[in-house]
Scaffold this motif. Sequence first.
Motif, PDB file in Angstrom:
ATOM      1  N   TRP A  74       0.834  -1.204   0.000  1.00  0.00           N
ATOM      2  CA  TRP A  74       0.000   0.000   0.000  1.00  0.00           C
ATOM      3  C   TRP A  74       0.872   1.259   0.000  1.00  0.00           C
ATOM      4  N   ALA A  75       1.912   1.215   0.835  1.00  0.00           N
ATOM      5  CA  ALA A  75       2.788   2.391   0.942  1.00  0.00           C
ATOM      6  C   ALA A  75       3.459   2.682  -0.399  1.00  0.00           C
ATOM      7  N   ALA A  76       3.650   1.618  -1.196  1.00  0.00           N
ATOM      8  CA  ALA A  76       4.273   1.802  -2.509  1.00  0.00           C
ATOM      9  C   ALA A  76       3.234   2.113  -3.593  1.00  0.00           C
ATOM     10  N   GLY A  77       1.976   2.297  -3.176  1.00  0.00           N
ATOM     11  CA  GLY A  77       0.935   2.648  -4.145  1.00  0.00           C
ATOM     12  C   GLY A  77       0.364   1.456  -4.894  1.00  0.00           C
ATOM     13  N   ILE A  78       0.598   0.268  -4.383  1.00  0.00           N
ATOM     14  CA  ILE A  78       0.115  -0.949  -5.056  1.00  0.00           C
ATOM     15  C   ILE A  78      -1.197  -1.405  -4.418  1.00  0.00           C
ATOM     16  N   ARG A  79      -2.161  -1.754  -5.252  1.00  0.00           N
ATOM     17  CA  ARG A  79      -3.458  -2.219  -4.759  1.00  0.00           C
ATOM     18  C   ARG A  79      -3.318  -3.663  -4.267  1.00  0.00           C
ATOM     19  N   ALA A  80      -3.585  -3.883  -3.001  1.00  0.00           N
ATOM     20  CA  ALA A  80      -3.335  -5.199  -2.423  1.00  0.00           C
ATOM     21  C   ALA A  80      -4.390  -5.562  -1.400  1.00  0.00           C
ATOM     22  N   ASP A  81      -4.546  -6.865  -1.169  1.00  0.00           N
ATOM     23  CA  ASP A  81      -5.487  -7.345  -0.164  1.00  0.00           C
ATOM     24  C   ASP A  81      -4.983  -8.674   0.374  1.00  0.00           C
ATOM     25  N   PHE A  82      -5.573  -9.100   1.470  1.00  0.00           N
ATOM     26  CA  PHE A  82      -5.263 -10.410   2.040  1.00  0.00           C
ATOM     27  C   PHE A  82      -6.538 -10.894   2.709  1.00  0.00           C
ATOM     28  N   VAL A 138      -5.901   5.953  -2.298  1.00  0.00           N
ATOM     29  CA  VAL A 138      -5.687   5.084  -1.138  1.00  0.00           C
ATOM     30  C   VAL A 138      -6.826   4.077  -1.022  1.00  0.00           C
ATOM     31  N   PHE A 139      -8.052   4.563  -1.194  1.00  0.00           N
ATOM     32  CA  PHE A 139      -9.219   3.659  -1.083  1.00  0.00           C
ATOM     33  C   PHE A 139      -9.113   2.513  -2.087  1.00  0.00           C
ATOM     34  N   LYS A 140      -8.685   2.844  -3.313  1.00  0.00           N
ATOM     35  CA  LYS A 140      -8.574   1.802  -4.345  1.00  0.00           C
ATOM     36  C   LYS A 140      -7.448   0.834  -4.040  1.00  0.00           C
ATOM     37  N   ARG A 141      -6.388   1.330  -3.439  1.00  0.00           N
ATOM     38  CA  ARG A 141      -5.270   0.475  -3.068  1.00  0.00           C
ATOM     39  C   ARG A 141      -5.716  -0.633  -2.122  1.00  0.00           C
ATOM     40  N   HIS A 142      -6.740  -0.310  -1.318  1.00  0.00           N
ATOM     41  CA  HIS A 142      -7.259  -1.290  -0.363  1.00  0.00           C
ATOM     42  C   HIS A 142      -8.421  -2.106  -0.958  1.00  0.00           C
ATOM     43  N   GLY A 143      -8.591  -2.032  -2.262  1.00  0.00           N
ATOM     44  CA  GLY A 143      -9.643  -2.825  -2.888  1.00  0.00           C
ATOM     45  C   GLY A 143     -11.030  -2.213  -2.784  1.00  0.00           C
ATOM     46  N   GLY A 144     -11.091  -0.930  -2.474  1.00  0.00           N
ATOM     47  CA  GLY A 144     -12.386  -0.268  -2.347  1.00  0.00           C
ATOM     48  C   GLY A 144     -13.071  -0.080  -3.690  1.00  0.00           C
ATOM     49  N   MET A 145     -14.399  -0.231  -3.700  1.00  0.00           N
ATOM     50  CA  MET A 145     -15.207   0.036  -4.890  1.00  0.00           C
ATOM     51  C   MET A 145     -16.120   1.214  -4.573  1.00  0.00           C
ATOM     52  N   PRO A 146     -16.387   2.084  -5.575  1.00  0.00           N
ATOM     53  CA  PRO A 146     -17.198   3.268  -5.285  1.00  0.00           C
ATOM     54  C   PRO A 146     -18.693   2.961  -5.227  1.00  0.00           C
ATOM     55  N   LEU A 147     -19.389   3.700  -4.375  1.00  0.00           N
ATOM     56  CA  LEU A 147     -20.855   3.639  -4.309  1.00  0.00           C
ATOM     57  C   LEU A 147     -21.381   5.065  -4.364  1.00  0.00           C
ATOM     58  N   ASP A 148     -22.477   5.246  -5.064  1.00  0.00           N
ATOM     59  CA  ASP A 148     -23.172   6.539  -5.041  1.00  0.00           C
ATOM     60  C   ASP A 148     -24.624   6.272  -4.681  1.00  0.00           C
ATOM     61  N   THR A 149     -25.172   7.076  -3.787  1.00  0.00           N
ATOM     62  CA  THR A 149     -26.574   6.925  -3.384  1.00  0.00           C
ATOM     63  C   THR A 149     -27.263   8.276  -3.544  1.00  0.00           C
ATOM     64  N   GLU A 198      -2.511   6.125   6.205  1.00  0.00           N
ATOM     65  CA  GLU A 198      -2.065   6.312   4.813  1.00  0.00           C
ATOM     66  C   GLU A 198      -2.664   7.556   4.171  1.00  0.00           C
ATOM     67  N   VAL A 199      -3.971   7.759   4.375  1.00  0.00           N
ATOM     68  CA  VAL A 199      -4.632   8.932   3.777  1.00  0.00           C
ATOM     69  C   VAL A 199      -4.003  10.209   4.314  1.00  0.00           C
ATOM     70  N   LEU A 200      -3.813  10.265   5.628  1.00  0.00           N
ATOM     71  CA  LEU A 200      -3.350  11.519   6.199  1.00  0.00           C
ATOM     72  C   LEU A 200      -1.851  11.731   5.988  1.00  0.00           C
ATOM     73  N   LEU A 258       0.921  -3.576  11.355  1.00  0.00           N
ATOM     74  CA  LEU A 258       0.666  -2.591  10.308  1.00  0.00           C
ATOM     75  C   LEU A 258       1.495  -1.318  10.517  1.00  0.00           C
ATOM     76  N   GLY A 259       2.214  -1.274  11.601  1.00  0.00           N
ATOM     77  CA  GLY A 259       3.128  -0.157  11.841  1.00  0.00           C
ATOM     78  C   GLY A 259       2.445   1.159  12.155  1.00  0.00           C
ATOM     79  N   VAL A 260       1.267   1.108  12.779  1.00  0.00           N
ATOM     80  CA  VAL A 260       0.567   2.370  13.048  1.00  0.00           C
ATOM     81  C   VAL A 260       0.248   2.575  14.537  1.00  0.00           C
TER      82      VAL A 260
END
Lengths: 492, 492
Positions: free
Chosen positions: A409-417, B53-64, B168-170, B283-285
């Motif tokens: 993620w930190a490298a901008g790569i889309r990843a999951d587990f 960042v959202f996409k990096r985590h596998g997020g998909m968009p929703l609109d309502t 990550e976002v901040l 996760l180092g946070v």
Amino acid sequence: MAAPPSTEETPAQEGAKLRSRPAVQLKTPKGTRDLFGPSLLLREQIFQTMTDVFKRHGGMPLDTPVFELREILAGKYGEDSKLIYDLQDQGGEVCSLRYDLTVPFARWLAMNTNFQQVKRYHIAKVYRRDQPAIARGRYREFYQCDFDIAGQYDAMIPDGEILALVVEVLEALKLDITIKINHRKVLDGMFAVCGVPSDKTRPISSAVDKLDKLPWVEVKKEMVEEKGLPEDVADRIGEYVQHSGGLAQVVELLRADAKLQANADVKAGVDDMALLTTYTDALGVSDRISFDLSLARGLDYYTGVIYEVILTRPAQSKTAKDDEVHVGSIAAGGRYDGLVGMYGKKTIPCVGVSFGVDRMFGLLEARQAAAAGGRRRESPVDVYVMAAGGGKAFDGLLPERMRVARELWAAGIRADFQAKVKAKLLQQFKAAGDTPVGVILGQDELARGEVRLRLLNRGGNEGEARDEGRLVKRAELVSEITKMLAGAAPGV
Amino acid sequence: MAAPPSTEETPAQEGAKLRSRPAVQLKTPKGTRDLFGPSLLLREQIFQTMTDVFKRHGGMPLDTPVFELREILAGKYGEDSKLIYDLQDQGGEVCSLRYDLTVPFARWLAMNTNFQQVKRYHIAKVYRRDQPAIARGRYREFYQCDFDIAGQYDAMIPDGEILALVVEVLEALKLDITIKINHRKVLDGMFAVCGVPSDKTRPISSAVDKLDKLPWVEVKKEMVEEKGLPEDVADRIGEYVQHSGGLAQVVELLRADAKLQANADVKAGVDDMALLTTYTDALGVSDRISFDLSLARGLDYYTGVIYEVILTRPAQSKTAKDDEVHVGSIAAGGRYDGLVGMYGKKTIPCVGVSFGVDRMFGLLEARQAAAAGGRRRESPVDVYVMAAGGGKAFDGLLPERMRVARELWAAGIRADFQAKVKAKLLQQFKAAGDTPVGVILGQDELARGEVRLRLLNRGGNEGEARDEGRLVKRAELVSEITKMLAGAAPGV
């Protein structure tokens, strides 16, 4: 009938009651919808395409609130005012949801007196309590994408630029279109010549505007029976509104009609259209424009050119759905020189266009699906981080999977587990779905400072091991994956 | 007092009356604002950063839709329900503007039973009839940027991922932050141990939530005088809520308290927090997180971890404005396992976070301005197309300027020209403003198939000719300009 909630209840009581109540009706309000995932990404692409064109023309973005003081909207929309959504009066100001983006723009121009000339774009939702027709893309909440040029310029130059911009946007979206154009002064003058009393100009204009949906006999009936127009006057209108054709051709036709030319409004309108023709010629868009005397537009605020953009069914496309021809206009606009002046002392002439994304959306979505053909849908991420191992001693390596994911993620790569402590490898392969790249962690390999990288087989039996992949240094994981992803160009 | 408009009037009459009325009040509704130009481009950059960042985590968009059936929102927001904007009942369904993006997401999950596990993001405006505090970025219409993980997973894994995503976002926005975290079960159990009757848990929770704005004595007063809590109970709460510190440290403290540990809720909550600590370590946070027993969050629907993100004033930043510490939380969220189940039979546990862009906007805008320093603002276009010439015979070359502009637009180049038939060269230079490149058309040069290209002098006296530029072939104009623009890297 459900009793209205008593205002005596505290929110906590109300909440408790609702939790024990039978399930509420699960739907979006009438004429509205949710959009999720790929559909939404397509819509964002469309917005980006439009924004690019808008910026090319020097457009700057504007955002305004979704509701306006009600008096800002009052008296701007003619017969359509009844379609405005009002907010409940909960104390304080009385507001309504915006009906379009044009009136908020005019209000903004009137408020911000330092902007005498501006090109602005605005992409946002607007609200109309209309009868929805979902199959034709007509919703109560829908997006408009507006581009307008405000300011005093030499006649018809911004009007020509808007028409060029319309062609550019729809070419970028690969939509084959025709722009139907008319001029309010030509129309109003024509009505006067036919014998329409001046207080009936707008109502008769509204009736004429329905000619794209209703046959002439129906429109005539509305004029005569509902709006009290003498039948011979309606018949004279009926003759004129049949005319349409190329800009130069209709200008010539109108100039040849002595009765029309004697009317000052018609003459001024026709002169505008003649000048516009030289500009659309220079801009290379005249062949996309049809001068159509039946085009009227419902809204009150237009004062000059008005236009609507319709889809032209391409001759070669035999597979085009009926939808394609029934969506009606996919963009519309015109000149409104008086609107800003209605709010204050300052008069700023404006001309603009509004694209209706929802109407073209179904078509573009169908095309995208057809273009994608048999290809599998894109995976939400590019890398799936897994753990291999077994036996009682195997702990699932969850913190290790997390550490790798965080690095990616930190490298901008889309990843999951997989969010499971002791995940089985087969389950993880299933969960990876269409993800192109797998990182497989093993206790022993990690101890040696290595991880396994593997191209996940697309289209085979899920979870079946196809190849063993290759070991890379843990420290070089990010750069190795970056290389792999660059090579494995996803089939978008 | 203005008389309410009579419903007997036709829209046309109403319009006529309004046009002759004195000017309406020119403003946006209370607590709302317009945004134009560079501010809006900055906001779009922020959204893009978050979306990445959202996409990096596998997020998909929703609109309502911006409004929901009113009963969908009822009973979800505790004491804040009074802040919901209602739409007027104009016949048909009874609706309200959305108050957040969480409840619409839960409604969507309940409706779309095929989604058992989903990561979704949603960036949209929400509406609250709160007292606005513009200086602190508190508006009645404001953006929320939400990321949520829905579905059944092993405990605390998605919770940990959300916390990593917040960091990550901040970090991507270069904002230095602390995440304050607590757990509803710890809080509710602690209240029970202190002697709070169970029907007072949420009201007392709401009072505790004010501790970031009010001193303890005020909060205690509310508990005792308004909410009828015995004073000794309030005092016991007062002792606990002072505790905050690192996750591991506060977990240890809570485990050492036998009275608290005897409460099943506290024990379950503390176990969750201990497990979360191992994940935030991986996760180092963990160093960004403060376990704060005074954090309560007002909303009813949270069931597990709750958190708020506050800006940490960086030690080196002496110039930071007071705003920076007074904006309050810039993101918040938590786990809500019961919300989806309130709408139907399906229960889907969820955890998520909501970023408040408007609260960080002022700060980011000030930084952008500081970073830009003395640099001139970016021009809306890159090329200005002009005509040179004089005398009576000179016609201004408007169609030629249009043809060139159209070519540039077609090539994706941002271009403009003065919308004047006979524009004077000096005027055109003025109108070009900061535009970096000028194309200058001359009658004789055009006849020879040539045009003049010129880097427009930035920062000098406007309109003063600085150099003569160079002639290029008309046919090579686009490629020449593309080269020039690539070289003249704009100072963004």
